[in-house]
Write an enzyme that holds these catalytic residues in place. Structure first.
Site, PDB file in Angstrom:
ATOM      1  N   CYS A   7      63.049  40.145  35.266  1.00 49.39           N
ATOM      2  CA  CYS A   7      63.324  38.625  35.678  1.00 49.39           C
ATOM      3  C   CYS A   7      64.679  38.700  36.077  1.00 49.39           C
ATOM      4  O   CYS A   7      65.565  39.494  36.231  1.00 49.39           O
ATOM      5  CB  CYS A   7      63.278  37.700  34.370  1.00 49.39           C
ATOM      6  SG  CYS A   7      61.801  37.635  33.235  1.00 49.39           S
ATOM      7  N   GLY A  33      60.771  38.865  39.921  1.00 42.35           N
ATOM      8  CA  GLY A  33      59.640  38.363  39.308  1.00 42.35           C
ATOM      9  C   GLY A  33      59.055  37.102  40.076  1.00 42.35           C
ATOM     10  O   GLY A  33      59.656  36.365  40.988  1.00 42.35           O
ATOM     11  N   ASN A 107      67.163  37.198  31.090  1.00 41.01           N
ATOM     12  CA  ASN A 107      66.400  38.286  31.573  1.00 41.01           C
ATOM     13  C   ASN A 107      66.425  39.668  30.449  1.00 41.01           C
ATOM     14  O   ASN A 107      67.851  39.705  30.220  1.00 41.01           O
ATOM     15  CB  ASN A 107      67.217  38.839  32.938  1.00 41.01           C
ATOM     16  CG  ASN A 107      66.653  39.897  33.359  1.00 41.01           C
ATOM     17  OD1 ASN A 107      67.760  40.785  34.091  1.00 41.01           O
ATOM     18  ND2 ASN A 107      65.458  40.461  33.365  1.00 41.01           N
ATOM     19  N   GLY A 108      65.457  40.121  30.065  1.00 40.73           N
ATOM     20  CA  GLY A 108      65.781  41.253  29.247  1.00 40.73           C
ATOM     21  C   GLY A 108      64.758  41.346  28.146  1.00 40.73           C
ATOM     22  O   GLY A 108      63.755  40.601  28.280  1.00 40.73           O
ATOM     23  N   TYR A 244      65.067  51.385  41.196  1.00 46.62           N
ATOM     24  CA  TYR A 244      63.897  50.741  41.582  1.00 46.62           C
ATOM     25  C   TYR A 244      64.240  49.264  41.689  1.00 46.62           C
ATOM     26  O   TYR A 244      63.659  48.400  42.539  1.00 46.62           O
ATOM     27  CB  TYR A 244      62.440  51.216  41.013  1.00 46.62           C
ATOM     28  CG  TYR A 244      61.440  50.123  41.003  1.00 46.62           C
ATOM     29  CD1 TYR A 244      60.791  50.167  42.222  1.00 46.62           C
ATOM     30  CD2 TYR A 244      61.135  49.082  40.382  1.00 46.62           C
ATOM     31  CE1 TYR A 244      59.615  49.384  42.853  1.00 46.62           C
ATOM     32  CE2 TYR A 244      59.993  48.198  40.859  1.00 46.62           C
ATOM     33  CZ  TYR A 244      59.386  48.284  41.859  1.00 46.62           C
ATOM     34  OH  TYR A 244      58.362  47.163  42.450  1.00 46.62           O
TER      35      TYR A 244
HETATM   36  P1  AMP Z   1      52.441  54.376  40.206  1.00 48.40           P
HETATM   37  O1  AMP Z   1      51.248  54.366  41.130  1.00 48.40           O
HETATM   38  O2  AMP Z   1      52.278  53.589  38.830  1.00 48.40           O
HETATM   39  O3  AMP Z   1      52.814  55.843  39.954  1.00 48.40           O
HETATM   40  O4  AMP Z   1      53.616  53.465  41.086  1.00 48.40           O
HETATM   41  C1  AMP Z   1      54.617  54.164  41.528  1.00 48.40           C
HETATM   42  C2  AMP Z   1      55.221  52.999  42.241  1.00 48.40           C
HETATM   43  O5  AMP Z   1      55.698  51.818  41.683  1.00 48.40           O
HETATM   44  C3  AMP Z   1      56.345  53.809  43.102  1.00 48.40           C
HETATM   45  O6  AMP Z   1      56.544  53.839  44.593  1.00 48.40           O
HETATM   46  C4  AMP Z   1      57.512  52.804  42.724  1.00 48.40           C
HETATM   47  O7  AMP Z   1      58.489  52.317  43.882  1.00 48.40           O
HETATM   48  C5  AMP Z   1      57.032  51.614  41.922  1.00 48.40           C
HETATM   49  N1  AMP Z   1      57.391  51.135  40.676  1.00 48.40           N
HETATM   50  C6  AMP Z   1      58.439  51.937  39.924  1.00 48.40           C
HETATM   51  N2  AMP Z   1      58.620  51.175  38.743  1.00 48.40           N
HETATM   52  C7  AMP Z   1      57.980  49.922  39.213  1.00 48.40           C
HETATM   53  C8  AMP Z   1      57.847  48.799  37.892  1.00 48.40           C
HETATM   54  N3  AMP Z   1      58.485  48.928  37.006  1.00 48.40           N
HETATM   55  N4  AMP Z   1      57.047  47.948  38.627  1.00 48.40           N
HETATM   56  C9  AMP Z   1      56.561  47.766  39.629  1.00 48.40           C
HETATM   57  N5  AMP Z   1      56.311  48.983  40.597  1.00 48.40           N
HETATM   58  C10 AMP Z   1      57.444  49.978  40.050  1.00 48.40           C
END
Ligand code: AMP
Ligand code: SF4
Length: 447
Positions: A7, A33, A107-108, A244
C-alpha cells in the site's frame, strides 16, 4: 485471515488544499495499490471521509475533493491479495475515542495482530491487521496522544508505516526495524509525509528526510515534535522495494531506486554474461537493470517487448483458442526478435508463469535463442511484512530443486539469477530484510 497489504500512505499538514495534495500524492503512488483508496480530512475537530474501490483518478471527483475540507488530511491506496476488497476494509479507518475522532492508514503488516486481538479482546468488523490498532490505542488512551501511541505501538511486531489524524494533529510513525519507507517533505508552510518521494516531485514539495525507524512524529498547532519507540536490535528495510516495488524515480531509504536497479543489472552482466544479438527488458520493472546489463556487456539494448499500460485487474478472456492470452494482452514481442539471440532481463521470478509464457511468445515470434537473466536471487519464501508474494509452494524456487529445473520449466535456452553475494552489494546486510531470498525472517512469524 490477514491481508498482505502492499500500500501507500500520505499525510498533509497545514495546507488549505490538504485533501487535494493528498489526492495528487496518492495518484503518484498508485503503483503501490490499485484496489481502493480513501482520504480523511480534518475540519474543526471533525473527520470528513471518502473512500471507494478502484483507482485514485476514478474515485475522487472535484466535488468529492471540495467536500473534504480542512488543512490536514491523510490518504491511502490499497492492494489486497485475498479478494475481500470490501469497502469496510478500505483505509483510512476511523474510530471515535473519548478524546475525539482518530483515523489511521497503514502500509505493512502487523505479524502479531491475531495475538493482540485475543490479548486485548479486540473484536473488529473488517479482516485487516490494521484494525487492531485503534482499540489498542483506546486501551492506552491518555490525555497526551503521544504517550498513548508510545505504549500502543510498543505492542506491535512487524511492519508499519502509519499516518494518523486526530481532532487536532497529524501523527506519523514508522516501525523500529524500518521495513517500509516513509518520507517527510515540505511545501511552503505545509508538511507532507508519503511512502515515496515521487509524490513530492508531483506536488512540488521539497524532500527533507526519512521518518526514522522507530520515530513517532507529531504535527499540531505548536509545531512538530519527535518521540522514539525503543530501538530495535537490527534494521530490516525491505530490499524488495529496490527490486520491484517502488517507482524508479523515487528515493527510498535515502537512495535512488533507479540507480540501485542499474547496479543490479551491472552485477548481473559481470556475473552472467551471454553472447547474444540484443538485450531486451521485461517492461517495466526490468528496464533499469537491462540498460545497465547492455552497457556493461556491450550488446545493444532494444525494446523487444511492448507493454500495454491500460490492462486492468480483470478482463474477459476469450476461449482457449488464443494461446498465452493472459501474457499477450499485457506484453507483446516486436517483429525484430525474429532470428535473433535474445537476452531478456527481468527483476524477479515469482511463480514463473510470466517467464514461461513470455519465452513461448518470444520463440513464437521467431527468436532463435532466449536467455533469461534475473536481477535478483531466487525468491524462496513468502513475505509477512506487506508485500504480496505467494506461499512457498506456489513460488517456483520453492517448488523446484535447482535453477536448471526452473530453466526447463520456463523453456529458456539458459537462465541465471544474480547471486545472493552480489545482490548484497546493493545494501548492507545488517540494515535490510532479505527474508524472501534467504528465509531469515527478522521477527517471529505467527501463522
Ligand atoms: P511470475 O509470473 O509470478 O513469476 O511473476 C513475475 C513477474 O511479476 C516479474 O516480471 C516481476 O516484475 C513481477 N512481480 C514481482 N513481484 C511482484 C509482486 N509482489 N506483485 C506483482 N508482481 C510482481
Ligand atoms: Fe521485503 Fe522480502 Fe523482507 Fe518482505 S520478506 S519485507 S518482500 S525483503
Amino acid at each position: 485471515m490477514s491481508f498482505h497489504d502492499k500500500c501507500a500512505v500520505v499525510g498533509v499538514w497545514n495546507h488549505p488544499s490538504a485533501s487535494f495534495l493528498t489526492y495528487l500524492s496518492l495518484y503518484a503512488l498508485q503503483h503501490r495499490g490499485q484496489e481502493g483508496a480513501g482520504i480523511v480530512s480534518l475540519k474543526d475537530g471533525k473527520h470528513l471521509s471518502y473512500k471507494n474501490q478502484g483507482l485514485v483518478g476514478d474515485i475522487f471527483t472535484k466535488d468529492k475533493l471540495d467536500s473534504l475540507k480542512g488543512k490536514g488530511a491523510i490518504g491511502h491506496t490499497r492492494y489486497s491479495t485475498t479478494g475481500l476488497n470490501e469497502l469496510k476494509n478500505i483505509q483510512p479507518l476511523t474510530w471515535n475515542l473519548n478524546g475525539g475522532p482518530l483515523s489511521v492508514a497503514h502500509n505493512g503488516n502487523i505479524v502479531n495482530h491475531a495475538l493482540l486481538k485475543k490479548k486485548f479482546r479486540i473484536f473488529t468488523k473488517g479482516e485487516s491487521d490494521t484494525e487492531c490498532l485503534l482499540p489498542l490505542i483506546k486501551y492506552y488512551e491518555d490525555k497526551d496522544i503521544g504517550q498513548s501511541l508510545l505504549k500502543a505501538l510498543a505492542q506491535l511486531e512487524g511492519a508499519y508505516s502509519l499516518v494518523f489524524l486526530t481532532k487536532d494533529s497529524l501523527i506519523v510513525a514508522r516501525d523500529p526495524m524500518g521495513f517500509r519507507p516513509l518520507v517527510l517533505g515540505q511545501k511552503d508552510q505545509a508538511y507532507i509525509v508519503a511512502s515515496e518521494t515521487c509524490a513530492f516531485d508531483l506536488i512540488g514539495a521539497k524532500y527533507l528526510r526519512e521518518i526514522k525507524a522507530g520515530e513517532i512524529l507529531i504535527f499540531n498547532k505548536k509545531g512538530m515534535k519527535s518521540l522514539f519507540l525503543p530501538q530495535a536490535k537490527k534494521k530490516a528495510q525491505c530490499i524488495f522495494e529496490y527490486v520491484y516495488f517502488s517507482r524508479p524515480d523515487s528515493l527510498v531509504f535515502n537512495k535512488s531506486v533507479y540507480e540501485k536497479r542499474k547496479k543490479m543489472g551491472e552485477y548481473l552482466a559481470k556475473e552472467h554474461p551471454v553472447e547474444a544479438d540484443v538485450v531486451i527488458p521485461v517492461p517495466d520493472s526490468g528496464i533499469p537493470a537491462a540498460i545497465a546489463y547492455s552497457q556493461t556487456i556491450g550488446i545493444p539494448y532494444e525494446m523487444g517487448i511492448i507493454r500495454n499500460h491500460y490492462v486492468g485487474r480483470t478482463f474477459i478472456q476469450p476461449s482457449s483458442l488464443i494461446r498465452n492470452f493472459k501474457i499477450k494482452i499485457k506484453l507483446n514481442p516486436q517483429a525484430f526478435v525474429k532470428g535473433k539471440k535474445v537476452v531478456a532481463i527481468d527483476d524477479s521470478i515469482v511463480r514463473g508463469s510470466t517467464s514461461k509464457a513470455l519465452i513461448e511468445v518470444l520463440k513464437t515470434a521467431g527468436a532463435k535463442e532466449v536467455h533469461l537473466r534475473v536481477s535478483s536471487p531466487p525468491i524462496k519464501g513468502p513475505c509477512y511484512y506487506g508485500v504480496d508474494t505467494p506461499q512457498k509452494k506456489q513460488l517456483i524456487s520453492g517448488q523446484k530443486e535447482s535453477v536448471e529445473e526452473i530453466r526447463q520449466f520456463i523453456g529458456a535456452d539458459s537462465l541465471a539469477y544474480l547471486s545472493y553475494e552480489n545482490f548484497l552489494k546493493i545494501g548492507n546486510k545488517k540494515d535490510f530484510c532479505l527474508a524472501c531470498f534467504d528465509e531469515k525472517y527478522p521477527t517471529a512469524i505467527y501463522n
